[in-house]
Write an enzyme that holds these catalytic residues in place. Structure first.
Site, short mmCIF file in Angstrom:
data_model
loop_
_atom_site.label_atom_id
_atom_site.label_comp_id
_atom_site.label_asym_id
_atom_site.label_seq_id
_atom_site.Cartn_x
_atom_site.Cartn_y
_atom_site.Cartn_z
N SER A 224 -6.69 -2.10 5.76
CA SER A 224 -7.20 -2.24 4.39
C SER A 224 -7.51 -3.69 4.03
O SER A 224 -8.36 -3.96 3.20
CB SER A 224 -6.19 -1.73 3.37
N LYS B 13 -11.07 7.38 -3.14
CA LYS B 13 -11.25 8.22 -1.95
C LYS B 13 -12.28 9.32 -2.24
O LYS B 13 -12.23 9.96 -3.28
CB LYS B 13 -9.92 8.88 -1.54
C1 LIG Z 1 -4.16 3.51 1.60
S1 LIG Z 1 -2.50 3.16 1.21
C2 LIG Z 1 -2.66 1.59 0.45
C3 LIG Z 1 -2.88 0.47 1.44
C4 LIG Z 1 -2.72 -0.89 0.83
N1 LIG Z 1 -3.81 -1.22 -0.09
C5 LIG Z 1 -2.65 -1.96 1.88
O1 LIG Z 1 -3.56 -2.80 1.92
O2 LIG Z 1 -1.69 -1.98 2.66
C6 LIG Z 1 -2.22 4.21 -0.15
C7 LIG Z 1 -0.89 4.03 -0.87
O3 LIG Z 1 -0.92 4.79 -2.08
C8 LIG Z 1 0.43 5.05 -2.39
N2 LIG Z 1 0.55 6.02 -3.45
C9 LIG Z 1 0.32 7.37 -3.40
N3 LIG Z 1 0.60 7.91 -4.60
C10 LIG Z 1 1.01 6.90 -5.41
C11 LIG Z 1 1.42 6.83 -6.78
N4 LIG Z 1 1.49 7.91 -7.57
N5 LIG Z 1 1.75 5.62 -7.28
C12 LIG Z 1 1.69 4.50 -6.51
N6 LIG Z 1 1.30 4.52 -5.23
C13 LIG Z 1 0.98 5.70 -4.70
C14 LIG Z 1 1.02 5.50 -1.05
O4 LIG Z 1 2.43 5.35 -1.07
C15 LIG Z 1 0.33 4.53 -0.09
O5 LIG Z 1 1.18 3.46 0.20
#
Ligand SMILES: C[S@@+](CC[C@H](N)C(=O)[O-])C[C@H]1O[C@@H](n2cnc3c(N)ncnc32)[C@H](O)[C@@H]1O
Length: 186
Positions: free
Chosen positions: A32, A142
């Site tokens: 990312s 997404k």
């Molecule tokens: C694609 S990853 C993010 C990657 C991050 N931007 C990085 O650069 O490492 C998506 C994240 O969304 C988080 N997530 C999912 N539902 C969530 C919520 N309700 N509140 C906060 N984070 C959430 C997941 O735990 C996951 O870590």
């Protein structure tokens, strides 16, 4: 716990992904990171001292890049960040859902890379504009569905309804089934 077929396949693809390999080599926290580096390279969004909320921050690729730019980061994610991030000055991890988190003051940027249904994520981002919680926005939404263009139009409407203006949507080189939004408030 036994791995399912699909999780084994994901793990295999993830391990073989050239950008994951490059990220490890460059010392970035995740694939990312490249999306953010690509965006910042063009727009120079982040300046030292800026206060930034990073929703869906784990494992911490974006937060890492933001800290490298000497921003102050509030990383919101129920999941843990990479251990070495906790040693970084300027980082606060709020281990909470983005849907319940409220900032104590208006922040410069709201960053969001949360793995969530796009319309619900956009509604949350609209709330941030409506409540004047952030001045500017970068969000990765997404789009796993077939009718991506229609969904993008709907997402733009939801963000504009909340008060986000100058909304720009683009597909970055590192984006897969997703779209990156940059916007400002007022
Ligand atoms: C694609 S990853 C993010 C990657 C991050 N931007 C990085 O650069 O490492 C998506 C994240 O969304 C988080 N997530 C999912 N539902 C969530 C919520 N309700 N509140 C906060 N984070 C959430 C997941 O735990 C996951 O870590």
């Amino acid at each position: 716990m036994a791995r399912t077929k699909s999780s084994s396949r994901w793990l295999q693809e993830h391990v073989n992904d050239p950008y994951v390999k490059q990220a490890q080599k460059d010392g970035y926290r995740s694939r990312s990171s490249y999306k953010l580096l690509e965006l910042n390279e063009k727009d120079r969004l982040i300046r030292p001292g800026m206060l930034i909320v990073d929703l869906g921050a784990a494992p911490g690729g974006w937060s890492w890049v933001l800290l490298e730019k000497r921003a102050r980061v509030i990383a919101v994610d129920p999941a843990m960040l990479r251990p070495d991030l906790y040693e970084r000055r300027g980082l606060r991890h709020v281990k909470e859902s983005a849907f319940t988190f409220e900032p104590e003051e208006t922040v410069d940027w709201l960053f969001c890379d949360m793995a969530w249904r796009p319309l619900e994520a956009a509604a949350l981002l609209a709330k941030w504009a409506r409540r004047h919680w952030a001045r500017m926005l970068v969000a990765n939404l997404k789009l796993p569905m077939k009718r991506k263009a229609e969904m993008a139009i709907r997402l733009r409407e939801v963000l504009a309804d909340g008060g986000w203006t100058r909304i720009r949507m683009r597909q970055l080189y590192h984006d897969r089934d997703e779209i990156t939004v940059v916007a400002a408030r007022g």
